[in-house]
Design a protein around this motif. Structure first.
Motif, mmCIF file in Angstrom:
data_model
loop_
_atom_site.group_PDB
_atom_site.id
_atom_site.type_symbol
_atom_site.label_atom_id
_atom_site.label_comp_id
_atom_site.label_asym_id
_atom_site.label_seq_id
_atom_site.Cartn_x
_atom_site.Cartn_y
_atom_site.Cartn_z
ATOM 1 N N ARG A 1 -8.042 -8.645 4.971
ATOM 2 C CA ARG A 1 -8.714 -9.319 3.808
ATOM 3 C C ARG A 1 -7.586 -9.759 2.717
ATOM 4 N NH1 ARG A 1 -11.918 -4.501 4.560
ATOM 5 N NH2 ARG A 1 -14.044 -4.990 5.221
ATOM 6 N N THR B 1 0.737 -1.208 0.114
ATOM 7 C CA THR B 1 -0.101 -0.114 -0.010
ATOM 8 C C THR B 1 0.748 1.318 0.051
ATOM 9 O OG1 THR B 1 -1.611 1.470 1.206
ATOM 10 C CG2 THR B 1 -0.117 -0.085 2.451
ATOM 11 N N GLN C 1 -9.924 1.279 8.534
ATOM 12 C CA GLN C 1 -9.849 0.586 6.897
ATOM 13 C C GLN C 1 -8.423 0.142 6.778
ATOM 14 O OE1 GLN C 1 -12.551 1.039 4.912
ATOM 15 N NE2 GLN C 1 -11.731 -0.486 3.912
ATOM 16 N N ASP D 1 -8.325 -3.874 5.384
ATOM 17 C CA ASP D 1 -7.854 -4.038 4.086
ATOM 18 C C ASP D 1 -6.852 -5.301 4.291
ATOM 19 O OD1 ASP D 1 -9.708 -2.558 3.042
ATOM 20 O OD2 ASP D 1 -8.155 -0.771 2.635
ATOM 21 N N GLN D 2 -5.958 -5.011 5.174
ATOM 22 C CA GLN D 2 -4.845 -6.201 5.214
ATOM 23 C C GLN D 2 -5.291 -7.379 5.863
ATOM 24 O OE1 GLN D 2 -1.791 -6.042 4.258
ATOM 25 N NE2 GLN D 2 -1.789 -3.548 3.600
#
Length: 238
Positions: free
Chosen positions: A174, A126, A167, A171-172
């Protein structure tokens, strides 16, 4: 999330390191370390220090030999962390590798900037760096068999900062649930303000974890074992 104590350093990088749960204060936390950059010895270079990340606190804990870590961090104290957690009760933490200075209680203040960074597992690249918390408080638990658990509370400067960090964290998770990810996250159920999951470590241990976002605060909890009911674990955070 800590959640080493602290879901304290909840260390995760491309490969997550889990500590052997031999004592209540020795277990994985919601934490992850970053790859170490190598700086050539020659020629000499001058490193320009970046400004503190958003949300860093001027009174972040500083470890001093023989001085116990604080039992509170800003608005965070033991009341913001759940106790008990599915048979895991708050227990006096004992640092295994000098990662913190025990204070005789089950909570201790930790560096909010470091914890904000290290708590997020790394399974996807990211370009965005989420805001750092202003305050952080870690907790230690144990069940009757001596298996460990860890908690981490993060207080951000604003609900927007907390939401951005949440978030990034989810996100990580997921990304870690995808085949081939360096950290094996399974049974993930994440929403805008809650999540539960299992996390398998390279040592072969599986931990159960949960988290909740409330306003400017995030609370993370990890407990050893895969037999725990995830809906019941989620309920421990209200």
């Amino acid at each position: 999330m800590s959640v080493r104590p602290a879901l304290a350093t909840l260390a995760v990088l491309a490969v997550l390191t889990a500590c052997t749960p031999s004592s209540p204060g020795n277990g994985p936390t919601p934490s992850g370390s970053q790859p170490t950059a190598t700086v050539p010895a020659e020629p000499p270079v001058t490193v320009q220090q970046p400004p503190p990340p958003t949300g860093s606190a001027p009174d972040a804990p500083r470890h001093s030999p023989g001085v116990p870590d604080p039992t509170a961090a800003g608005p965070l104290n033991q009341s913001v962390l759940p106790n008990p957690v599915l048979g895991f009760a708050a227990t006096v933490g004992e640092a295994q590798e000098g990662e913190y200075n025990p204070n005789g209680t089950w909570v201790h203040a930790v560096d909010p900037v470091a914890q904000s960074r290290e708590a997020i597992p790394a399974c996807a690249t990211t370009r965005n760096t989420p805001p750092a918390a202003a305050y952080a408080l870690a907790a230690t638990y144990a069940d009757p068999q001596g298996r460990p658990g860890n908690g981490l509370a993060l207080e951000f400067a604003s609900p927007a900062d907390a939401a951005a960090w949440w978030q990034a964290y989810t996100d990580q998770l997921r990304a870690c649930s995808q085949p081939g990810a360096p950290i094996a996250v399974t049974e993930l159920d994440a929403s805008a303000d809650r999540f539960v999951a299992r996390r398998a470590f390279p040592t072969g241990e599986t931990w159960s974890e949960t988290g909740r976002l409330t306003g400017a605060r995030v609370v993370l909890v990890l407990i050893a074992g895969a037999e725990h009911s995830l809906p019941a674990l989620r309920a421990t955070l209200g």
